[in-house]
Design an enzyme around this catalytic site. Structure first.
Site, PDB file in Angstrom:
ATOM      1  N   GLU A 168     -13.917  26.007  11.743  1.00  0.00           N
ATOM      2  CA  GLU A 168     -12.621  26.275  11.102  1.00  0.00           C
ATOM      3  C   GLU A 168     -12.785  27.269   9.962  1.00  0.00           C
ATOM      4  O   GLU A 168     -11.953  28.150   9.761  1.00  0.00           O
ATOM      5  CB  GLU A 168     -12.018  24.962  10.584  1.00  0.00           C
ATOM      6  CG  GLU A 168     -10.553  25.057  10.165  1.00  0.00           C
ATOM      7  CD  GLU A 168     -10.336  25.496   8.715  1.00  0.00           C
ATOM      8  OE1 GLU A 168      -9.222  25.875   8.373  1.00  0.00           O
ATOM      9  OE2 GLU A 168     -11.319  25.496   7.932  1.00  0.00           O
ATOM     10  N   GLU A 169     -13.885  27.128   9.227  1.00  0.00           N
ATOM     11  CA  GLU A 169     -14.075  27.951   8.023  1.00  0.00           C
ATOM     12  C   GLU A 169     -14.365  29.410   8.364  1.00  0.00           C
ATOM     13  O   GLU A 169     -14.297  30.278   7.496  1.00  0.00           O
ATOM     14  CB  GLU A 169     -15.212  27.384   7.159  1.00  0.00           C
ATOM     15  CG  GLU A 169     -15.005  25.934   6.716  1.00  0.00           C
ATOM     16  CD  GLU A 169     -13.894  25.773   5.684  1.00  0.00           C
ATOM     17  OE1 GLU A 169     -13.282  26.795   5.288  1.00  0.00           O
ATOM     18  OE2 GLU A 169     -13.629  24.623   5.287  1.00  0.00           O
ATOM     19  N   ASP A 226     -17.204  21.621  10.538  1.00  0.00           N
ATOM     20  CA  ASP A 226     -18.018  22.518   9.712  1.00  0.00           C
ATOM     21  C   ASP A 226     -17.603  22.461   8.252  1.00  0.00           C
ATOM     22  O   ASP A 226     -16.504  22.015   7.910  1.00  0.00           O
ATOM     23  CB  ASP A 226     -17.916  23.964  10.228  1.00  0.00           C
ATOM     24  CG  ASP A 226     -16.516  24.544  10.119  1.00  0.00           C
ATOM     25  OD1 ASP A 226     -15.541  23.818  10.423  1.00  0.00           O
ATOM     26  OD2 ASP A 226     -16.379  25.715   9.726  1.00  0.00           O
ATOM     27  N   HIS A 233     -14.613  24.151  -1.192  1.00  0.00           N
ATOM     28  CA  HIS A 233     -15.483  25.335  -1.029  1.00  0.00           C
ATOM     29  C   HIS A 233     -16.400  25.607  -2.218  1.00  0.00           C
ATOM     30  O   HIS A 233     -16.894  26.716  -2.355  1.00  0.00           O
ATOM     31  CB  HIS A 233     -14.670  26.608  -0.706  1.00  0.00           C
ATOM     32  CG  HIS A 233     -13.901  26.501   0.581  1.00  0.00           C
ATOM     33  ND1 HIS A 233     -13.264  27.571   1.146  1.00  0.00           N
ATOM     34  CD2 HIS A 233     -13.652  25.445   1.395  1.00  0.00           C
ATOM     35  CE1 HIS A 233     -12.663  27.174   2.262  1.00  0.00           C
ATOM     36  NE2 HIS A 233     -12.875  25.885   2.430  1.00  0.00           N
ATOM     37  N   ASP A 281      -6.420  18.181   7.037  1.00  0.00           N
ATOM     38  CA  ASP A 281      -7.289  19.192   6.431  1.00  0.00           C
ATOM     39  C   ASP A 281      -6.643  19.781   5.179  1.00  0.00           C
ATOM     40  O   ASP A 281      -6.881  20.930   4.834  1.00  0.00           O
ATOM     41  CB  ASP A 281      -7.571  20.288   7.480  1.00  0.00           C
ATOM     42  CG  ASP A 281      -8.631  21.263   7.034  1.00  0.00           C
ATOM     43  OD1 ASP A 281      -9.430  20.913   6.152  1.00  0.00           O
ATOM     44  OD2 ASP A 281      -8.655  22.384   7.580  1.00  0.00           O
ATOM     45  N   ASP A 332     -13.907  18.592   2.658  1.00  0.00           N
ATOM     46  CA  ASP A 332     -13.262  19.555   3.553  1.00  0.00           C
ATOM     47  C   ASP A 332     -14.220  19.826   4.702  1.00  0.00           C
ATOM     48  O   ASP A 332     -15.136  20.617   4.558  1.00  0.00           O
ATOM     49  CB  ASP A 332     -12.943  20.825   2.770  1.00  0.00           C
ATOM     50  CG  ASP A 332     -12.344  21.924   3.624  1.00  0.00           C
ATOM     51  OD1 ASP A 332     -11.956  21.638   4.762  1.00  0.00           O
ATOM     52  OD2 ASP A 332     -12.277  23.069   3.145  1.00  0.00           O
TER      53      ASP A 332
END
Ligand SMILES: [Zn+2]
Length: 421
Positions: free
Chosen positions: A185-186, A92, A390, A208, A151
């Site tokens: 994960e986020e 994700d 992000h 990561d 990411d």
């Protein structure tokens, strides 16, 4: 003589690392922190299914995706009796910026200048100091309207490239490798449905992290505090002396939190108390605060501070009902990794063999690896080559991505050659 890898450019030539990466980032996989389902968004299956196909093509015949969108696969060992090593990255991308319609742009022979993208988005070495280590590199960015998705699609492409390299070089000894590509994960739920029983690795590494040489063996200890305040509601027209407004008392509670212990006033190894969400109305409301520290004792102290403020309000207004609940989110993985120092030592060695000095940095946050470590699978984090995660300034150097593959190949070679697993 054992072969180690220290030339990222060789890797870029020998594998389809960059091609795969640019394909992955075009697939929309944004997760949704407000969704209760697992995975949080169905679209993560689009990338998961593509990866299963690619893993099959690389000869990992057991590759599969389960109902919760966890992709797993095995590369059997070609040398006897060593540890099984897990490699993990997440499917994700962060909901903090748009992840649909990503157009990767290539900035070749980077010359140190400011990269200008759409919507007045610019990336300069002043704001992104790691760029100064990228002179001459190819930098990949989005067009400025979305995040890039390095990411953690850089991590996925790097792991796949390792498998591709082993397929093309069957004489290179490697241990049994278990691969996992995980959803969500986020949203902090990346390990909620992790197939721990069937994964069966002795040690694993999430790919990561951020830039050249950075490895992480330490994360925050994390608690969530939920404060629920129930007041007394009446018609406001006849409320004098009767109504007790829960919202007013919640704002007092937030006001009384120590300002110097906020994320905006702390850095390095300092922890914080951070109110992140309030829901409700004048009769009843609930606040979610996150409490973070690298050490357990100050973290417990943060919980005590929240309780003490709540008790103070309760004394001031006995008609209130205040409830404080504290829940553990994740734990600093160092307390587990300290018991197995060979894991960190071997990882540091793999970075050094790739020609860079390892930078061991504590993460002011958590990783899926922190949860996995707590669940019994020791799992440090390795850099993936990206910067500015992000947001629309997210970017990656292809050289740095090649370097990650070098580190992973060195690490697996070290495991293949080690006597004690
Ligand atoms: Zn990530």
């Amino acid at each position: 003589m054992t072969k180690y890898f220290n030339n990222p450019h060789d890797i870029l030539e020998a594998t389809s690392l960059v091609k795969r990466f640019t394909e992955y980032v075009k697939i929309h996989t944004t997760s949704d922190e407000h969704s209760e389902s697992s995975p949080s968004t169905e679209r993560q299956f689009d990338l998961a299914r593509k990866l299963v196909r690619e893993l099959h093509e690389l000869g990992l015949s057991d590759a599969q995706v389960d109902e919760h969108c966890y992709v797993t696969a095995t590369l059997p060992e070609n040398t006897k009796g060593r540890a099984t090593v897990g490699l993990i990255a997440h499917l994700d991308t962060s909901p903090a910026a748009p992840g649909e319609g990503v157009t990767p742009l290539f900035h070749e022979k980077y010359d140190g200048s400011t990269i200008r993208l759409k919507d007045n988005v610019s990336i300069s070495p002043e704001d992104t100091p790691d760029l100064t280590a990228c002179m001459g590199d190819t930098i990949i960015t989005s067009d400025g309207t979305t995040l890039l998705g390095a990411d953690d699609k850089a991590g996925i492409a790097e792991i796949i490239s390792v498998l591709e390299y082993f397929k093309d070089h069957p004489d290179l000894p490697h241990p049994k490798i278990r691969v996992a590509f995980t959803p969500d994960e986020e949203t902090g739920r990346g390990t909620a449905k992790f197939p721990m029983e069937t994964f069966g690795a002795d040690v694993a590494f999430t790919v990561d992290g951020t830039f050249d040489g950075e490895i992480n063996v330490e994360t925050f200890n994390a608690d969530s505090a939920y404060v629920t305040i129930t007041g007394v509601s009446t018609h406001p027209g006849t409320a004098k002396g009767k109504l007790v407004n829960a919202l007013r008392y919640m704002s007092k509670l937030i006001e009384r939190l120590p300002a110097e212990k906020s994320p905006e006033c702390t850095e390095g190894r300092e922890g914080f108390i951070h109110p992140i969400e309030v829901n409700g109305d004048a009769s009843k409301c609930k606040c979610h605060l996150i409490l973070r520290d690298f050490e357990e004792r100050p973290l417990a102290e943060f919980g005590r501070i929240v309780r003490e403020i709540a008790e103070g309000l309760q004394k001031e207004e006995p008609r209130l009902k205040i409830d404080v609940e504290i829940k553990r989110r994740y734990s600093n993985m160092i307390q587990f990794l300290r018991k197995k120092p060979e894991i960190t030592n071997r990882l540091s060695e793999a970075v050094r063999l790739a020609g860079v000095e390892p930078i061991i940095k504590p993460i002011r946050g958590g990783t899926d690896g922190a949860n996995l470590t707590k669940m019994g699978l020791p799992c440090p984090n390795i850099f993936s080559g990206g910067m500015n995660y992000h947001g629309p300034t997210e970017c990656v150097s292809t050289r740095s991505m090649g370097l990650v593959v070098c580190v992973l190949l060195n690490l697996l070679t070290l495991y293949a050659n080690s006597q004690q697993g």
